[in-house]
Design a protein around this motif. Sequence first.
Motif, mmCIF file in Angstrom:
data_model
loop_
_atom_site.group_PDB
_atom_site.id
_atom_site.type_symbol
_atom_site.label_atom_id
_atom_site.label_comp_id
_atom_site.label_asym_id
_atom_site.label_seq_id
_atom_site.Cartn_x
_atom_site.Cartn_y
_atom_site.Cartn_z
ATOM 1 N N ASP A 169 -26.028 125.099 82.085
ATOM 2 C CA ASP A 169 -25.073 126.405 82.237
ATOM 3 C C ASP A 169 -25.379 127.457 81.263
ATOM 4 O OD1 ASP A 169 -22.839 127.738 82.314
ATOM 5 O OD2 ASP A 169 -21.739 126.388 80.880
ATOM 6 N N CYS A 210 -14.809 131.981 86.151
ATOM 7 C CA CYS A 210 -16.153 132.583 86.135
ATOM 8 C C CYS A 210 -16.524 133.236 87.250
ATOM 9 C CB CYS A 210 -17.124 131.327 86.019
ATOM 10 S SG CYS A 210 -17.095 130.453 84.689
ATOM 11 N N TRP A 238 -13.874 125.508 78.947
ATOM 12 C CA TRP A 238 -15.137 125.142 78.928
ATOM 13 C C TRP A 238 -15.374 124.104 77.691
ATOM 14 C CZ3 TRP A 238 -19.067 126.297 75.181
ATOM 15 C CH2 TRP A 238 -20.569 125.871 75.711
ATOM 16 N N SER A 274 -25.790 129.900 86.531
ATOM 17 C CA SER A 274 -24.967 129.363 85.250
ATOM 18 C C SER A 274 -23.576 128.724 86.133
ATOM 19 C CB SER A 274 -24.725 130.213 84.088
ATOM 20 O OG SER A 274 -23.573 129.762 83.385
ATOM 21 N N MET A 275 -22.975 129.451 86.835
ATOM 22 C CA MET A 275 -21.696 128.917 87.499
ATOM 23 C C MET A 275 -21.974 127.684 88.074
ATOM 24 S SD MET A 275 -18.949 131.007 89.494
ATOM 25 C CE MET A 275 -19.924 131.258 90.874
ATOM 26 N N MET A 301 -24.301 125.561 87.811
ATOM 27 C CA MET A 301 -24.382 124.278 86.939
ATOM 28 C C MET A 301 -23.236 123.608 86.543
ATOM 29 S SD MET A 301 -27.588 123.611 86.769
ATOM 30 C CE MET A 301 -27.624 122.270 85.264
ATOM 31 N N LEU A 302 -22.062 124.480 86.456
ATOM 32 C CA LEU A 302 -20.814 123.999 85.944
ATOM 33 C C LEU A 302 -20.232 123.054 87.086
ATOM 34 C CD1 LEU A 302 -18.988 127.289 84.845
ATOM 35 C CD2 LEU A 302 -19.929 125.254 83.400
#
Length: 412
Positions: free
Chosen positions: A21, A88, A134, A198-199, A201-202
Amino acid sequence: MSHIATAPAAVRRNIIAIIGDVAFFMLGFSCMDPTTVMPQFLKELGASPQLIGLISGLRLLVLFAPQPYVAHRIHGRRRVKPFLVTACAIGRLPMFLLFLLIWAYGHHHTLALWAFVLFSLLFIGSDGFSIVPWTEIIGKAVPSNIRGRFFGAMQTVSSLAALGAPILVSTILNIRALTFPRNYALLILLMATGLLLSMLMLLLIQEPDTPPQEDPERTFVEHLRRIPALWRNDPALRWILTTQFLLAGGGVASSFYVLYARERFGLPESYVAIYLTAQTLGAVLTGPLWGWMADQVGAVRALRVVVALAVVPPLAALVMPVAWGFVLVFACLGALGWSLWNAFTNAILSVAPPSERPTYIALQQFMNLPATLTPFIGGVIVASAGYAAAFITTAAIVSLGALSARRIPLQH
């Protein structure tokens, strides 16, 4: 790293997802880096030093101001990942629309300037709503005995990923057929793509459940009323927050290193990418050292060391006689930027009771609020007294922060 490799499978999965992320986030974010690329973009759109500082301050205001409210919103929740992903998405997906606006209508510089301000504030504001959940997930998912190495690995891997950004920035800004501001529009598209990955991966994180809280339904006012007691009763919290407050106030010169170097030495725009590379390499090379130090000597001692070193960049900028010497200045800025964030986050997680962890995280982030004014103040100082005055002011405030860090108790 061996401690991470031998951790349970669920812990390793979460570590990989969180590092992925941050790696994609940094790759995208660095394409419009706020200390190098963004000030140059704003300046070419016609923004004055004062306006550049004001915009930087507004970005920080919407990032840090919501923290106490966010802590209240997630207090008592069994899981905070849905809140995180929603926040996000609200800020990151519209960045693709910003790309289209700058690409199609960027020749209207005033329109492009304020479109960038609006969409970047939306992105940063949504990021502000994501910080507490986070970090809460890290507090739940990463054991304290490997947290230093985890943060060090995150710094190194993410910085290595971000090394792609200077190459992209340099290549795009040097394409003669790609005129301003379409070259920067393309950088915004790359930024948006990195933020989207990145989002995603969250979504891979397997968040542990939060144990039931004694007062999960307390109101926001009740939540705020608890804060003075936490401040009085916990000296570790009190001095970490004081140090964070002073370090945030030391950002007077943060937006002006690259502009100062270019104006002082008459450098071409391509030097922006060189300095961005140095900044990223500084973070890459110091990640393993910081992670090892934090686990060996403890989070508080590591914080003291990093804060003491933060006085180096403004003083070095003042005395650096050659343009290439600023490569070292930006390398130090990169190392300290990551290390300060890691050190403060690890320190607050090390002292926070699990039931109050979101509140501790929020307060630590809220102490960055002076940073909302320092870029604007820096712009005023630069316009009225020159760059040297801004660097001296930064060094003085950071020195006070180093003294404050010495007061944080080693035992908690």
